[in-house]
Structure formats: structure tokens, C-alpha cells
Design a protein around this motif. Structure first.
Motif, PDB file in Angstrom:
ATOM      1  N   PRO A 378      62.538  17.533  86.301  1.00 55.57           N
ATOM      2  CA  PRO A 378      61.907  16.206  86.296  1.00 55.57           C
ATOM      3  C   PRO A 378      60.444  16.229  86.753  1.00 55.57           C
ATOM      4  CG  PRO A 378      64.124  16.061  87.195  1.00 55.57           C
ATOM      5  CD  PRO A 378      63.846  17.524  86.975  1.00 55.57           C
ATOM      6  N   ILE A 379      60.104  17.086  87.724  1.00 57.17           N
ATOM      7  CA  ILE A 379      58.700  17.134  88.177  1.00 57.17           C
ATOM      8  C   ILE A 379      57.804  17.669  87.059  1.00 57.17           C
ATOM      9  CG2 ILE A 379      57.099  18.271  89.776  1.00 57.17           C
ATOM     10  CD1 ILE A 379      59.363  18.156  91.885  1.00 57.17           C
ATOM     11  N   ALA A 380      58.244  18.734  86.404  1.00 57.18           N
ATOM     12  CA  ALA A 380      57.441  19.291  85.304  1.00 57.18           C
ATOM     13  C   ALA A 380      57.341  18.294  84.159  1.00 57.18           C
ATOM     14  CB  ALA A 380      58.050  20.603  84.824  1.00 57.18           C
ATOM     15  N   ARG A 381      58.450  17.594  83.899  1.00 59.12           N
ATOM     16  CA  ARG A 381      58.407  16.591  82.820  1.00 59.12           C
ATOM     17  C   ARG A 381      57.401  15.496  83.153  1.00 59.12           C
ATOM     18  NH1 ARG A 381      63.463  15.676  81.479  1.00 59.12           N
ATOM     19  NH2 ARG A 381      63.953  14.734  83.492  1.00 59.12           N
ATOM     20  N   HIS A 382      57.456  14.987  84.390  1.00 55.62           N
ATOM     21  CA  HIS A 382      56.510  13.936  84.764  1.00 55.62           C
ATOM     22  C   HIS A 382      55.078  14.439  84.622  1.00 55.62           C
ATOM     23  CE1 HIS A 382      53.881  11.694  87.557  1.00 55.62           C
ATOM     24  NE2 HIS A 382      54.523  10.655  87.050  1.00 55.62           N
ATOM     25  N   ALA A 383      54.822  15.665  85.077  1.00 55.57           N
ATOM     26  CA  ALA A 383      53.462  16.212  85.000  1.00 55.57           C
ATOM     27  C   ALA A 383      53.008  16.313  83.544  1.00 55.57           C
ATOM     28  CB  ALA A 383      53.411  17.576  85.677  1.00 55.57           C
ATOM     29  N   LEU A 384      53.855  16.856  82.695  1.00 55.09           N
ATOM     30  CA  LEU A 384      53.471  17.018  81.284  1.00 55.09           C
ATOM     31  C   LEU A 384      53.185  15.660  80.639  1.00 55.09           C
ATOM     32  CD1 LEU A 384      56.006  19.768  80.156  1.00 55.09           C
ATOM     33  CD2 LEU A 384      53.510  19.997  80.219  1.00 55.09           C
ATOM     34  N   GLU A 385      54.027  14.688  80.945  1.00 56.25           N
ATOM     35  CA  GLU A 385      53.861  13.379  80.299  1.00 56.25           C
ATOM     36  C   GLU A 385      52.675  12.622  80.908  1.00 56.25           C
ATOM     37  OE1 GLU A 385      57.759  11.616  80.688  1.00 56.25           O
ATOM     38  OE2 GLU A 385      58.625  12.947  79.150  1.00 56.25           O
ATOM     39  N   PHE A 386      52.538  12.681  82.239  1.00 56.93           N
ATOM     40  CA  PHE A 386      51.456  11.945  82.903  1.00 56.93           C
ATOM     41  C   PHE A 386      50.090  12.519  82.527  1.00 56.93           C
ATOM     42  CE2 PHE A 386      48.504  11.299  86.435  1.00 56.93           C
ATOM     43  CZ  PHE A 386      48.531   9.917  86.542  1.00 56.93           C
ATOM     44  N   TYR A 387      49.937  13.833  82.608  1.00 59.61           N
ATOM     45  CA  TYR A 387      48.634  14.436  82.302  1.00 59.61           C
ATOM     46  C   TYR A 387      48.300  14.329  80.811  1.00 59.61           C
ATOM     47  CZ  TYR A 387      49.016  16.286  87.064  1.00 59.61           C
ATOM     48  OH  TYR A 387      49.149  16.396  88.422  1.00 59.61           O
ATOM     49  N   SER A 388      49.337  14.301  79.967  1.00 55.93           N
ATOM     50  CA  SER A 388      49.084  14.078  78.536  1.00 55.93           C
ATOM     51  C   SER A 388      48.432  12.727  78.314  1.00 55.93           C
ATOM     52  CB  SER A 388      50.395  14.139  77.743  1.00 55.93           C
ATOM     53  OG  SER A 388      50.876  15.468  77.664  1.00 55.93           O
ATOM     54  N   LYS A 389      48.914  11.720  79.063  1.00 55.91           N
ATOM     55  CA  LYS A 389      48.329  10.375  78.928  1.00 55.91           C
ATOM     56  C   LYS A 389      46.960  10.321  79.593  1.00 55.91           C
ATOM     57  CE  LYS A 389      52.711   8.554  79.634  1.00 55.91           C
ATOM     58  NZ  LYS A 389      53.545   7.883  80.607  1.00 55.91           N
ATOM     59  N   LEU A 390      46.822  11.013  80.724  1.00 56.39           N
ATOM     60  CA  LEU A 390      45.574  10.935  81.485  1.00 56.39           C
ATOM     61  C   LEU A 390      44.416  11.598  80.739  1.00 56.39           C
ATOM     62  CD1 LEU A 390      44.369  10.131  84.301  1.00 56.39           C
ATOM     63  CD2 LEU A 390      44.917  12.467  85.049  1.00 56.39           C
ATOM     64  N   TRP A 391      44.641  12.818  80.193  1.00 54.80           N
ATOM     65  CA  TRP A 391      43.529  13.575  79.606  1.00 54.80           C
ATOM     66  C   TRP A 391      43.659  13.722  78.096  1.00 54.80           C
ATOM     67  CZ3 TRP A 391      40.864  12.799  83.548  1.00 54.80           C
ATOM     68  CH2 TRP A 391      41.129  13.262  84.822  1.00 54.80           C
ATOM     69  N   ALA A 392      44.668  14.447  77.672  1.00 50.69           N
ATOM     70  CA  ALA A 392      44.867  14.724  76.250  1.00 50.69           C
ATOM     71  C   ALA A 392      46.287  15.257  76.125  1.00 50.69           C
ATOM     72  CB  ALA A 392      43.862  15.769  75.750  1.00 50.69           C
ATOM     73  N   PRO A 393      46.929  15.047  74.966  1.00 50.53           N
ATOM     74  CA  PRO A 393      48.320  15.496  74.849  1.00 50.53           C
ATOM     75  C   PRO A 393      48.477  16.999  75.096  1.00 50.53           C
ATOM     76  CG  PRO A 393      47.751  14.023  73.056  1.00 50.53           C
ATOM     77  CD  PRO A 393      46.469  14.302  73.793  1.00 50.53           C
ATOM     78  N   TYR A 394      49.550  17.348  75.784  1.00 54.76           N
ATOM     79  CA  TYR A 394      49.881  18.761  76.027  1.00 54.76           C
ATOM     80  C   TYR A 394      49.916  19.482  74.687  1.00 54.76           C
ATOM     81  CZ  TYR A 394      52.630  22.800  77.642  1.00 54.76           C
ATOM     82  OH  TYR A 394      53.072  24.060  77.948  1.00 54.76           O
ATOM     83  N   PRO A 395      49.126  20.551  74.544  1.00 54.06           N
ATOM     84  CA  PRO A 395      48.966  21.120  73.201  1.00 54.06           C
ATOM     85  C   PRO A 395      49.959  22.221  72.841  1.00 54.06           C
ATOM     86  CG  PRO A 395      47.389  22.117  74.697  1.00 54.06           C
ATOM     87  CD  PRO A 395      48.199  21.142  75.512  1.00 54.06           C
ATOM     88  N   PHE A 396      50.756  22.666  73.793  1.00 51.25           N
ATOM     89  CA  PHE A 396      51.569  23.855  73.547  1.00 51.25           C
ATOM     90  C   PHE A 396      53.015  23.491  73.195  1.00 51.25           C
ATOM     91  CE2 PHE A 396      48.283  25.214  76.714  1.00 51.25           C
ATOM     92  CZ  PHE A 396      47.522  25.972  75.840  1.00 51.25           C
ATOM     93  N   PRO A 397      53.747  24.433  72.580  1.00 55.04           N
ATOM     94  CA  PRO A 397      55.093  24.104  72.100  1.00 55.04           C
ATOM     95  C   PRO A 397      56.187  24.145  73.160  1.00 55.04           C
ATOM     96  CG  PRO A 397      54.467  26.315  71.408  1.00 55.04           C
ATOM     97  CD  PRO A 397      53.262  25.716  72.063  1.00 55.04           C
ATOM     98  N   GLN A 398      55.897  24.610  74.355  1.00 54.17           N
ATOM     99  CA  GLN A 398      56.929  24.663  75.398  1.00 54.17           C
ATOM    100  C   GLN A 398      56.242  24.869  76.737  1.00 54.17           C
ATOM    101  OE1 GLN A 398      57.996  27.535  77.372  1.00 54.17           O
ATOM    102  NE2 GLN A 398      57.110  29.284  76.319  1.00 54.17           N
ATOM    103  N   LEU A 399      57.012  24.713  77.825  1.00 57.03           N
ATOM    104  CA  LEU A 399      56.556  25.095  79.172  1.00 57.03           C
ATOM    105  C   LEU A 399      57.730  25.762  79.874  1.00 57.03           C
ATOM    106  CD1 LEU A 399      54.230  24.871  81.369  1.00 57.03           C
ATOM    107  CD2 LEU A 399      55.609  23.019  82.331  1.00 57.03           C
ATOM    108  N   THR A 400      57.445  26.862  80.600  1.00 50.86           N
ATOM    109  CA  THR A 400      58.507  27.572  81.321  1.00 50.86           C
ATOM    110  C   THR A 400      58.117  27.769  82.775  1.00 50.86           C
ATOM    111  OG1 THR A 400      59.113  28.760  79.309  1.00 50.86           O
ATOM    112  CG2 THR A 400      59.909  29.674  81.395  1.00 50.86           C
ATOM    113  N   LEU A 401      59.057  27.464  83.670  1.00 55.10           N
ATOM    114  CA  LEU A 401      58.886  27.739  85.102  1.00 55.10           C
ATOM    115  C   LEU A 401      59.613  29.042  85.413  1.00 55.10           C
ATOM    116  CD1 LEU A 401      58.728  24.539  84.696  1.00 55.10           C
ATOM    117  CD2 LEU A 401      59.188  24.410  87.146  1.00 55.10           C
TER     118      LEU A 401
END
Ligand SMILES: [Zn+2]
Length: 696
Positions: A378-401
Motif C-alpha cells: 500500500p505504501i508503494a502504491r500510494h507513492a506511485l499514484e501520488f507522485y504520478s499526479k504530482l509530477w508526471a505519470p510513472y513511466p515504467f511497466p512495474q516496480l519491485t521492492l
């Protein structure tokens, strides 16, 4: 502020001759200020302007170019030897208008050799570093025998391009035992052409209990490996400085070319592999069960198990087989990192990117760390969605922790992080993974911007409005520290205040900027900057000029004081006098940095009607905010008389810089009348972030 007003009035009566014979030292703050209103243009940025690669638009110039490097890598992990052995082919696209007479390689793992220079980082063990066993340029093998001392030159001892002018050029390499190696070419790489490098190497990943600093411990015994900077890379060559020869010291980070990666990783069966890019051969390395579970990841925000704790070994965690080759590709990334472990658990969820749709968020961790990953999705999801709205959409096809000894590092599509740093490390997908700034020199354009956006993300998570008040003012307590390097000083050489310079100061700077133009405007301009420089390499000047254009004002004075100096404003209300309906507020600035004059005026509840002033807005029935632009200081004065004319209503309190946005050593003198018997300079002491009068 400890100077008192009486001094300045008497000083102006002293003649220059009297000054020369005056025994008392001059109070420094009574000297007039020369306020610099433009930013220094270094030789590097002048060259770029002359070449038309960058200009005052702050956008990539008409002649902007950047190299592209495409990597094809095959590597094998040998757990008992704790070693990666690899071969790679690099297509170096020289998109510059210059021929390249040399190629510079980054061999970061040589920091693990005992003799390479290091910053504060301490490797978990010393190794033989990055051992290059074969190197060829355009099919021609390079002699790897070290050059005799004093000839081909060490890194940094061979300034300028070309080296031995006049001597016949020979294909050779120097510095293979350092973090920066230089290949001298017999035949230059012509402009607008492609060269091919082939490199074979092996490197032992350092492990053990004594590593200090990120990237200095890359394995747990022989059961978990987190390879980073694990392959020889082509250094950055740009229009500002040519080849980037900054050595890798440990603390400061990278400046890499964008390009495509095609990577095949040969690991033991049963070991799950994660990394930058997208897995190309799931049918060869995953079980049917895992593939089926993966097909449901994008269906909901639920965190689902792809490979569970009870599924271990070949045939259970992965497809059967003693060894498996995991094939991953990534387009337009500036690095490639990966991780693998004998007993990784693999869980996944999704994030929904505005304008793009859902992308998978993967987590791989050892079972004993499950408690560090309960909120990670959930934290990574919030970050990806929030920063996409703040700056520019997340450009990559996945994220891995990825779990491991390194817990707080970022690479394209990959963060070595559990939930603790997930928000921050995900933020790095915007810089430097998307906006490829030079972190080695200008860490603030990476870590600093990230710290700022983390404040906004944290507030959004807490469902509270972000509050940037107090941050700008708090810089006044640091200003003047002799250890502080200006932000334009290379982060690689930032010394004991590296962390302040690189991480902490930027949110303070952007707090003040928000105090001038409004926080929403700062964020709008930063969003446009992100989009303008996505997958390119902005310099600080590009950022400065871009922001000025986007904000519609010349803020070079602001950038100059924040980025090139360690000065503060040190404002105060020196005096207030009332004459009938008019009130004169004497505002004083003892620092070198100017700021707008912002006064909050609190009126009595009753009395004469409050008359509007053109530069004032009413915050409520009895409170006005009055603003004078920074220009009032440009003549060089240290005091400014702010004349208030609100009619006859009695004024009860006047507060300078009520939002606490402007660096101030002692905010307790920003209020009039002075609070009765204050416990002196304790207001806004080192512990607290807020200044004395902030938040009122
Ligand atoms: Zn960071």
C-alpha cells in the motif's frame, strides 16, 4: 539579530576619514548590501549556451543531444564463490557533434578494493573489485596490461581529451583498478555514429557485518545477493563537461546514460530473481502456479502471494532445473539492478497510474522479514499514484521492492527497500530514473527534490493539508556553519554536511519559494519541469531558468542565494511608529539574502472601518496580510519602512514573515510589540522546526 537601530543612524554621520581612524570595528551588518540578482554562469554552462544545447528557456535547447548506451548482458551468479561472472556488449551511440577520442568506463566495484579512494562508506569486505578480463572496442581487443607508472596516467592526472597530443594513438586503457577507467582510442568514434564495446568481467559481492553506507554490503552469506553497480558501465559524456570523471566515493550517487538493457541472469534453480525491466521468459523460469497467480495481480488492490514461504526450491519456487536463466529487458533506463535469494517470498499488488492504468508492484523478501513488508504494498502504491499526479505519470511497466542488506536504495523499476523507506525510494523513480540529473554533482536535484515531495506525500497519506511553514525560516539556524558546502558544490566533495546539502536544504529552499509564489505554483512549475526533462539530463541552470519561465518572474536572486551561498535573510521588525491613521513599520534584514516583506497585521475588534490597501488582502475580519516585493531591497538598504494605511483602526500586533518561510537566525524579533520578557533566543531553538511566531 542583535544589532540595534541606534547604530545605523550615527554611522551615516561618520565621514570616510573618520572611519579610517575609528578604533571600533565596523558593525558588519551596517554595511550596505550588494544584492546579486543573477546566477553565476560557469564555463560549462556557457559552452552549452554557445552550442545551443541549452538556453534561458530552461528547456532542452535546439541542439540538445545525449549519448545512448544499450547493454546486452549475460551473467552467472556462483553463490559459493559469492561472485558474478559476466560478459556484455554495449552499443555506444555517440549522438554528440564531437568525435570521441576516448571512452570512460565506470567500475564502481573497485571501491571494494582496499586501495581505491573512498568517502564515508566502508565496504563489508575488501575484494579484488571489478576484474575486467577482456575488453574490445569495435572488435579490437584492448591490451589490459597496466601501463608503466607515469605514462598513460591515472584518472584525473590526464586532463583534457586526447591525452598525449602528438604521439601516435594506441588503443589502451588506464585506471582498470580504479572506479573510473579510460580507454584511449586509436581510431576515434566519429560524431553521430555507434561504437561497440565488449567486456568480460567478474566481481565478488561484499558481505559481512562491517559494511557501512549504501551499496557497501551486497549479500547475506551465500543465500541472498543484491547486486548493484555490478557491471562495467560507460560513463556520461555530455555537452557541459565532456566525459564525467568524478570518481565513485560511496556516499554521492550516479550520473548515467539512458538506454536499453537486455539481461540474462543465470542463477541456481529455486532462486527467485527480481530486477529492472520485465521478465521475458516466465514460462521457462516460473511454475505454472506462479504464472497463474501473476495473471491476477492487476485485478485488484489486494496483495497476493505469487510464491509462498512453503514453496521452496526448484520445481516449487521456480521451474525445475539445477540452473535457470532469467531474461529481462528494459527500455530507456539509466541502470540495471537485481536481487536473488534462495528463499525469497514473492508477493504482488498493483498501483493505478493516472492516464495509464494499473502496473504491478512486486515484493520479494525473506520470510523472517515479512513484518517489514506488511504495509509495503500500500505504501508503494500510494507513492506511485501520488507522485504520478504530482509530477508526471510513472513511466515504467512495474516496480519491485527487494529485500536484503541494502534497505534504502533506488534503481529503475527497483527499490532496495522495505516499507520503511518505500515512499522515499519510490520517489526516486522520478529523479534520477526519469529526470536524469547529475547526482554526483547536484545531489539536491535528486535527494532534495525527493525530500520535498515526501513531505507532500506524507501529508496526503495522513489526509492532512501539507504544511511547509517554518521550513524556510529554519535555515537561518544553519546558515553560517563553516562546514556547510553551497548546494552548487559537487556533492562528491560535500564533506561532513553532505546530508544537509544534498537532502535537507532543498525542502527549506522550496518552502521559501512557496512563500513567494505559493506552494501550488511551485508544484505546478516542478511538474512542467519533470515533463520537459523526462529521460533527459537537466543542469541546475536548466532548472533555474525553467522555473523562472514557468513562474513568470525573474528569481535569479533567489537561486543565487540558495544555491551558491550559505546566506540567510535574518529579518526583524526594528521599529513601529504610529501617526494618526498611518503606521510606519521599519523592517530590517541583517543577512545577505533578501526576501519579500510580508507582514501580518492584527487589528482591534472594533473601531474605525478598515480601509483596503492595494498590496494587502484580508485573511479575516480583523487580520490583513500585506506584501512588498523583494525589489524594495535591491537598492542596497538594510531597512525598509513599510507604510501602513488602513484607516484609523487600532493595530494590536504586527508579525513579519508570518508563514516562517524566510531564513532567520532568531525569529523572536519578528513580532511587534515584542512579547513581554521573552525567554530570549530560545524561540525556535534547535529542537523545533517552527520559529517563534510561526503558524499564527
Ligand atoms: Zn534518496
Amino acid at each position: 539579530m542583535i544589532r540595534r537601530l541606534a547604530l545605523i543612524f550615527c554611522l551615516c554621520l561618520i565621514t570616510p576619514l573618520a572611519l579610517q581612524t575609528e578604533q571600533q570595528p565596523l558593525p558588519v551588518t551596517n554595511a550596505p548590501r550588494a544584492i546579486r540578482r543573477d546566477v553565476p554562469m560557469t564555463n560549462a554552462i556557457r559552452r552549452a549556451f554557445e552550442a545551443g544545447t541549452r538556453d534561458t528557456s530552461g528547456r532542452p535547447g535546439p541542439n540538445y543531444w545525449q549519448l545512448q548506451t544499450d547493454y546486452t548482458i549475460e551473467a552467472r551468479l556462483d553463490p559459493p564463490a559469492q561472485t558474478i561472472t559476466g560478459t556484455e556488449t554495449i552499443a555506444l551511440h555517440n549522438n554528440s557533434p564531437q568525435e570521441l577520442t576516448e571512452i570512460v568506463l565506470r567500475l564502481d566495484h573497485n571501491i571494494f578494493r582496499g586501495l581505491a579512494p573512498r568517502g564515508a562508506s566502508v565496504p563489508a569486505e575488501n575484494t579484488d573489485g571489478m576484474v575486467v578480463t577482456r575488453l574490445a572496442v569495435n572488435g579490437e581487443a584492448v591490451d589490459l596490461t597496466p601501463a608503466a607508472p607515469g605514462t598513460a596516467g591515472r584518472v584525473g592526472g590526464n586532463r583534457g581529451r586526447g591525452g598525449n597530443a602528438g604521439a601516435p594513438r594506441r588503443l589502451s586503457v588506464s585506471g582498470l583498478d580504479q572506479t573510473v577507467a579510460r580507454i584511449s582510442l586509436a581510431a576515434p568514434v566519429p560524431a553521430k555514429s555507434t561504437a561497440t564495446l565488449e567486456i568480460a568481467w567478474h566481481t565478488k559481492l561484499p558481505g559481512g557485518p562491517n559494511g557501512r553506507g549504501h551499496r557497501m554490503t551486497q549479500r547475506v552469506d551465500d543465500t541472498l545477493f543484491q547486486p548493484t553497480q555490478w557491471f562495467p558501465r560507460v560513463a556520461k559524456y555530455d555537452d557541459l563537461r565532456g566525459w564525467d570523471l568524478s570518481v565513485y566515493m560511496g556516499p554521492a550517487e550516479f550520473y548515467n546514460n539512458f538506454g536499453r538493457f537486455d539481461v540474462k541472469l543465470d542463477v541456481p534453480g529455486g532462486w527467485i530473481v527480481s530486477g529492472t525491466g520485465v521478465l521475458q521468459n516466465p514460462q521457462e523460469v516460473l511454475t505454472a502456479k506462479a504464472r497463474e497467480r501473476l495473471s491476477h495481480v492487476l485485478e485488484s488492490d489486494e496483495v497476493i502471494t505469487i510464491v509462498g514461504e512453503d514453496e521452496a526450491g526448484p520445481g516449487q519456487a521456480t521451474a525445475p532445473g539445477e540452473r535457470l536463466v532469467w531474461h529481462m529487458t528494459a527500455d530507456m533506463v539509466n541502470d540495471f539492478a537485481w536481487a536473488t535469494a534462495k528463499d525469497y517470498v514473492w508477493r504482488a499488488t498493483r498501483a493505478t497510474i493516472p492516464g495509464k492504468g494499473p502496473v504491478p508492484v512486486h515484493m520479494v523478501y525473506v520470510p523472517t522479514h515479512a513484518n517489514l513488508y506488511t504495509n509495503a504494498g500500500p505504501i508503494a502504491r500510494h507513492a506511485l499514484e501520488f507522485y504520478s499526479k504530482l509530477w508526471a505519470p510513472y513511466p515504467f511497466p512495474q516496480l519491485t521492492l527487494q529485500d536484503g542488506p541494502s534497505a534504502g536504495m533506488e534503481y529503475p523499476m527497483v527499490i532496495n527497500s522495505n516499507q520503511g523507506a518505500a515512499d522515499h525510494e519510490t520517489g526516486h523513480q522520478w529523479w534520477p530514473m526519469m529526470v536524469g540529473n547529475n547526482e554526483t554533482w547536484y545531489g539536491w536535484m535528486d535527494e532534495g527534490f525527493n525530500q520535498y515531495m515526501n513531505i507532500l506525500s506524507g501529508a496526503d497519506s495522513a489526509k492532512t493539508p501539507p504544511n511547509l511553514d517554518g521550513l524556510g525560516q529554519s535555515y537561518g539556524r544553519t546558515s553560517g556553519d563553516e562546514n556547510e558546502p553551497p548546494m552548487m558544490w559537487s556533492a562528491n566533495n560535500a564533506g561532513s554536511m553532505y546530508s544537509f546539502q544534498t537532502y535537507s536544504k532543498t525542502p527549506l529552499m522550496l518552502s521559501m519559494l512557496g512563500g513567494i509564489v505559493g506552494d501550488a505554483e511551485v508544484q505546478r512549475a516542478m511538474s512542467e519541469y519533470t515533463k520537459a526533462w523526462a529521460f533527459k539530463h537537466p543542469s541546475p541552470w536548466d532548472y533555474i531558468f525553467f522555473m523562472d519561465k514557468a513562474l513568470g518572474r525573474n528569481l535569479e536572486w533567489f537561486w543565487y542565494y540558495w544555491l551558491w551561498t550559505t546566506e540567510s535573510v535574518d529579518g526583524s521588525i526594528a521599529n513601529v511608529s504610529t501617526n494618526g491613521a498611518k503606521t510606519a513599520v521599519t523592517v530590517r534584514q541583517d543577512g545577505q539574502m533578501p526576501s519579500p516583506v510580508v507582514l501580518k497585521i492584527k487589528f482591534a475588534e472594533t473601531g474605525a472601518p478598515i480601509k483596503p490597501m492595494v498590496n494587502a488582502k484580508m485573511l479575516d475580519d480583523t487580520t490583513a496580510l500585506v506584501t512588498w516585493p523583494v525589489d524594495v531591497w535591491f537598492v542596497g538598504n538594510r531597512t525598509f519602512v513599510a507604510n501602513l494605511d488602513f484607516g484609523g483602526r487600532e493595530i494590536t500586533t504586527i508579525t513579519l514573515d508570518p508563514g516562517c518561510r524566510f531564513p532567520d537566525r532568531d525569529p523572536s524579533d519578528n513580532v511587534w510589540p515584542r512579547p513581554a520578557a521573552p525567554s530570549a533566543p530560545s524561540a525556535g531553538g534547535p529542537g523545533g522546526r517552527r520559529g517563534g511566531s510561526c503558524g499564527g
